[in-house]
Motif scaffolding. Structure first.
Motif, PDB file in Angstrom:
ATOM      1  N   SER A   2       1.080  -0.950   0.494  1.00  0.00           N
ATOM      2  CA  SER A   2      -0.212  -0.022  -0.107  1.00  0.00           C
ATOM      3  C   SER A   2       0.879   1.051   0.010  1.00  0.00           C
ATOM      4  N   SER A   3       1.887   1.160   0.541  1.00  0.00           N
ATOM      5  CA  SER A   3       2.850   2.258   0.314  1.00  0.00           C
ATOM      6  C   SER A   3       4.429   1.754   1.401  1.00  0.00           C
ATOM      7  N   ASN A   4       5.394   2.657   0.669  1.00  0.00           N
ATOM      8  CA  ASN A   4       6.751   1.716   1.239  1.00  0.00           C
ATOM      9  C   ASN A   4       7.341   2.152   2.288  1.00  0.00           C
ATOM     10  N   ARG A   5       6.215   2.099   2.811  1.00  0.00           N
ATOM     11  CA  ARG A   5       6.589   2.310   4.647  1.00  0.00           C
ATOM     12  C   ARG A   5       7.141   0.865   5.276  1.00  0.00           C
ATOM     13  N   LEU A   6       7.755   1.040   5.892  1.00  0.00           N
ATOM     14  CA  LEU A   6       9.347  -0.263   6.651  1.00  0.00           C
ATOM     15  C   LEU A   6       7.730  -1.375   6.921  1.00  0.00           C
ATOM     16  N   ASP A   7       7.082  -1.253   7.293  1.00  0.00           N
ATOM     17  CA  ASP A   7       6.227  -1.945   8.395  1.00  0.00           C
ATOM     18  C   ASP A   7       5.537  -3.150   7.155  1.00  0.00           C
ATOM     19  N   ASN A   8       5.085  -2.360   6.001  1.00  0.00           N
ATOM     20  CA  ASN A   8       4.680  -2.747   4.408  1.00  0.00           C
ATOM     21  C   ASN A   8       5.245  -3.898   4.155  1.00  0.00           C
ATOM     22  N   ILE A   9       7.228  -3.305   3.806  1.00  0.00           N
ATOM     23  CA  ILE A   9       7.701  -3.806   2.921  1.00  0.00           C
ATOM     24  C   ILE A   9       8.068  -5.522   3.061  1.00  0.00           C
ATOM     25  N   ILE A  10       7.982  -4.953   5.103  1.00  0.00           N
ATOM     26  CA  ILE A  10       8.516  -6.381   5.759  1.00  0.00           C
ATOM     27  C   ILE A  10       7.573  -7.632   5.853  1.00  0.00           C
ATOM     28  N   GLY A  61       1.086  -7.391  12.419  1.00  0.00           N
ATOM     29  CA  GLY A  61       1.557  -6.812  13.204  1.00  0.00           C
ATOM     30  C   GLY A  61       3.118  -7.938  13.554  1.00  0.00           C
ATOM     31  N   ASP A  62       2.779  -9.128  13.132  1.00  0.00           N
ATOM     32  CA  ASP A  62       3.927  -9.580  12.406  1.00  0.00           C
ATOM     33  C   ASP A  62       5.409  -8.895  12.372  1.00  0.00           C
ATOM     34  N   SER A  63       5.305  -8.487  11.266  1.00  0.00           N
ATOM     35  CA  SER A  63       6.148  -7.131  10.923  1.00  0.00           C
ATOM     36  C   SER A  63       7.124  -6.072  11.900  1.00  0.00           C
ATOM     37  N   THR A  64       5.470  -5.805  12.446  1.00  0.00           N
ATOM     38  CA  THR A  64       5.726  -4.201  13.385  1.00  0.00           C
ATOM     39  C   THR A  64       7.175  -4.468  14.685  1.00  0.00           C
ATOM     40  N   SER A  65       6.440  -6.360  15.126  1.00  0.00           N
ATOM     41  CA  SER A  65       6.692  -6.770  15.885  1.00  0.00           C
ATOM     42  C   SER A  65       8.392  -7.347  15.947  1.00  0.00           C
ATOM     43  N   ILE A  66       8.610  -7.665  14.497  1.00  0.00           N
ATOM     44  CA  ILE A  66      10.320  -7.640  14.534  1.00  0.00           C
ATOM     45  C   ILE A  66      10.737  -6.321  14.190  1.00  0.00           C
ATOM     46  N   ILE A  67      10.163  -5.433  14.151  1.00  0.00           N
ATOM     47  CA  ILE A  67      10.860  -4.446  13.905  1.00  0.00           C
ATOM     48  C   ILE A  67      11.186  -4.212  15.439  1.00  0.00           C
ATOM     49  N   GLU A  68      10.129  -3.479  16.154  1.00  0.00           N
ATOM     50  CA  GLU A  68       9.776  -3.238  16.947  1.00  0.00           C
ATOM     51  C   GLU A  68      11.662  -4.234  17.834  1.00  0.00           C
ATOM     52  N   LYS A  69      11.951  -5.377  17.622  1.00  0.00           N
ATOM     53  CA  LYS A  69      12.648  -5.746  17.917  1.00  0.00           C
ATOM     54  C   LYS A  69      14.147  -5.816  17.948  1.00  0.00           C
ATOM     55  N   GLY A  70      14.624  -5.215  16.414  1.00  0.00           N
ATOM     56  CA  GLY A  70      15.350  -4.847  16.219  1.00  0.00           C
ATOM     57  C   GLY A  70      16.328  -5.683  14.664  1.00  0.00           C
ATOM     58  N   ILE A 117      22.061  -1.085   9.692  1.00  0.00           N
ATOM     59  CA  ILE A 117      22.267   0.064  10.652  1.00  0.00           C
ATOM     60  C   ILE A 117      20.352  -0.459  11.317  1.00  0.00           C
ATOM     61  N   SER A 118      20.305  -0.822  12.593  1.00  0.00           N
ATOM     62  CA  SER A 118      19.822  -1.539  13.173  1.00  0.00           C
ATOM     63  C   SER A 118      18.050  -0.565  13.289  1.00  0.00           C
ATOM     64  N   GLU A 119      16.487  -0.581  12.945  1.00  0.00           N
ATOM     65  CA  GLU A 119      15.967   0.297  12.264  1.00  0.00           C
ATOM     66  C   GLU A 119      14.357   0.174  13.343  1.00  0.00           C
ATOM     67  N   LYS A 120      14.028   0.333  13.574  1.00  0.00           N
ATOM     68  CA  LYS A 120      12.359   0.343  14.789  1.00  0.00           C
ATOM     69  C   LYS A 120      11.616   1.111  14.584  1.00  0.00           C
ATOM     70  N   ASN A 121      11.934   2.250  13.826  1.00  0.00           N
ATOM     71  CA  ASN A 121      10.360   3.235  13.286  1.00  0.00           C
ATOM     72  C   ASN A 121       9.812   2.595  11.911  1.00  0.00           C
ATOM     73  N   LYS A 122       8.821   1.780  12.309  1.00  0.00           N
ATOM     74  CA  LYS A 122       8.218   1.548  11.362  1.00  0.00           C
ATOM     75  C   LYS A 122       7.978   2.415  10.491  1.00  0.00           C
ATOM     76  N   SER A 123       7.721   2.770   9.925  1.00  0.00           N
ATOM     77  CA  SER A 123       6.968   4.000   9.807  1.00  0.00           C
ATOM     78  C   SER A 123       7.859   4.958   8.677  1.00  0.00           C
TER      79      SER A 123
END
Length: 258
Positions: free
Chosen positions: A180-188, A197-206, A213-219
Motif C-alpha cells: 500500500s506504501s513503501n513504509r518499512l512495516d508494509n515492505i517487511i 502485527g508480526d512485521s511490526t513486532s520484528i521491527i521493534e525487536k531490532g 543499521i538497526s531500524e525500529k521505526n515501522k513508519s
C-alpha cells in the motif's frame, strides 16, 4: 575537514566505525603514505568517499570480494601515489564443504565463522555456490581461521587461498512485491509473508536493519537503493518503484541475495 563535519556527512552510520576511519584519514595526511582500514565498511560509507572529493589531497579506493561486494576495505592514499601500487592486506580463500548429505547455505558458513567471536566487520562478503563459500578477510585473520576451522556443523571442510579471478559473482533473485506504501512495516510484511502485527513486532525487536543499521521505526519510508536485512529472512536491495497496479497498490522491485 574537522571530525564534526565528517560525522555530519554520515549521520546514520556507526560512530565508532566513523571515528576509526577519520583517524586513518588524518594519519594518511600526516605521513603522506597509504593507509588501509582494518575494517570492511558498508556501501553508505565507502561510496561517499570514492565518489566525492571530500579530502582534496587524498584518494580513496576500495577492495572487496567481487564487483558486487557491499563490504569493502578502504585504501586511503595521497594524490601522488600510484593506485596500481596499492597492496591491501587481505586474503581471498574458499571453504569447500562438498558433501553428499547436506546443502550448506550462506548462514551455515557465516554462523560458523561468527562462532569464533569474529566481529562481522572483520569479514568481507561471502558468496556460496555448490557447498563452497568464497570469502575475503584480513591476512592475519585468515591464518587464525585456517588453523581452527575444521567443519561447518558436522560437515568436514577444506580451506585454500585462491586468486580474486576465481571468485564467482554474487547471485540474486529478482522479486516484485505489492504494498500500500513503501513504509518499512508494509515492505517487511510482504517480504516475509507476515501480518502487519508480526512485521511490526520484528521491527521493534531490532531484527530489521536498513543499510546495516538497526531500524525500529515501522513508519520509516524506504527509497531506491536501500539495503534491507531481515534476520532469519535474508538481505534485499530496493531496486525500483514500478508504479501502481489497477487497485492502486504500489509495485516495488527488490533483489534478494542468494
Amino acid at each position: 575537514m574537522d571530525k564534526k563535519s565528517f560525522f555530519n556527512i554520515f549521520k546514520e552510520c556507526d560512530e565508532y566505525l566513523l571515528a576509526t576511519l577519520f583517524e586513518d584519514i588524518m594519519l594518511c595526511e600526516q605521513i603522506d603514505y597509504p593507509i588501509y582500514t582494518d575494517t570492511f565498511y558498508p556501501p553508505q560509507i565507502w561510496s561517499k568517499l570514492e565518489n566525492n572529493n571530500l579530502f582534496p589531497n587524498l584518494n580513496f579506493s576500495t577492495f572487496g570480494l567481487n564487483s558486487n561486494s557491499e563490504k569493502k576495505l578502504i585504501a586511503i592514499y595521497p594524490k601522488h601515489f600510484n593506485k596500481e601500487d596499492l597492496s591491501p592486506p587481505i586474503t581471498f580463500f574458499k571453504i569447500d564443504g562438498t558433501n553428499k548429505f547436506k546443502i550448506l547455505e550462506h548462514k551455515d558458513f557465516l554462523g560458523t565463522l561468527m562462532s569464533f567471536r569474529i566481529k562481522r566487520e572483520m569479514l568481507g562478503d561471502i558468496v556460496v555456490l555448490n557447498n563452497i563459500a568464497y570469502c575475503v578477510v584480513f591476512q592475519d585473520l585468515y591464518d587464525f581461521i585456517n588453523s581452527n576451522l575444521t567443519s561447518i556443523g558436522k560437515i568436514p571442510i577444506s580451506m585454500s587461498e585462491i586468486e580474486p579471478s576465481e571468485i564467482p559473482e554474487s547471485r540474486f533473485e529478482n522479486l516484485t512485491i505489492t504494498v500500500s506504501s513503501n513504509r518499512l512495516d508494509n515492505i517487511i510484511s510482504s517480504i516475509g509473508d507476515l501480518s502487519r502485527g508480526d512485521s511490526t513486532s520484528i521491527i521493534e525487536k531490532g531484527d530489521v536493519l536498513i543499510n546495516y543499521i538497526s531500524e525500529k521505526n515501522k513508519s520509516k519510508i524506504l527509497k531506491v537503493g536501500d539495503i534491507i536485512t531481515v534476520r532469519k529472512n535474508g538481505k534485499f536491495i530496493f531496486i525500483d518503484e514500478l508504479g501502481e497496479n489497477k487497485k492502486g497498490k504500489l509495485k516495488i522491485a527488490l533483489r534478494k541475495f542468494i
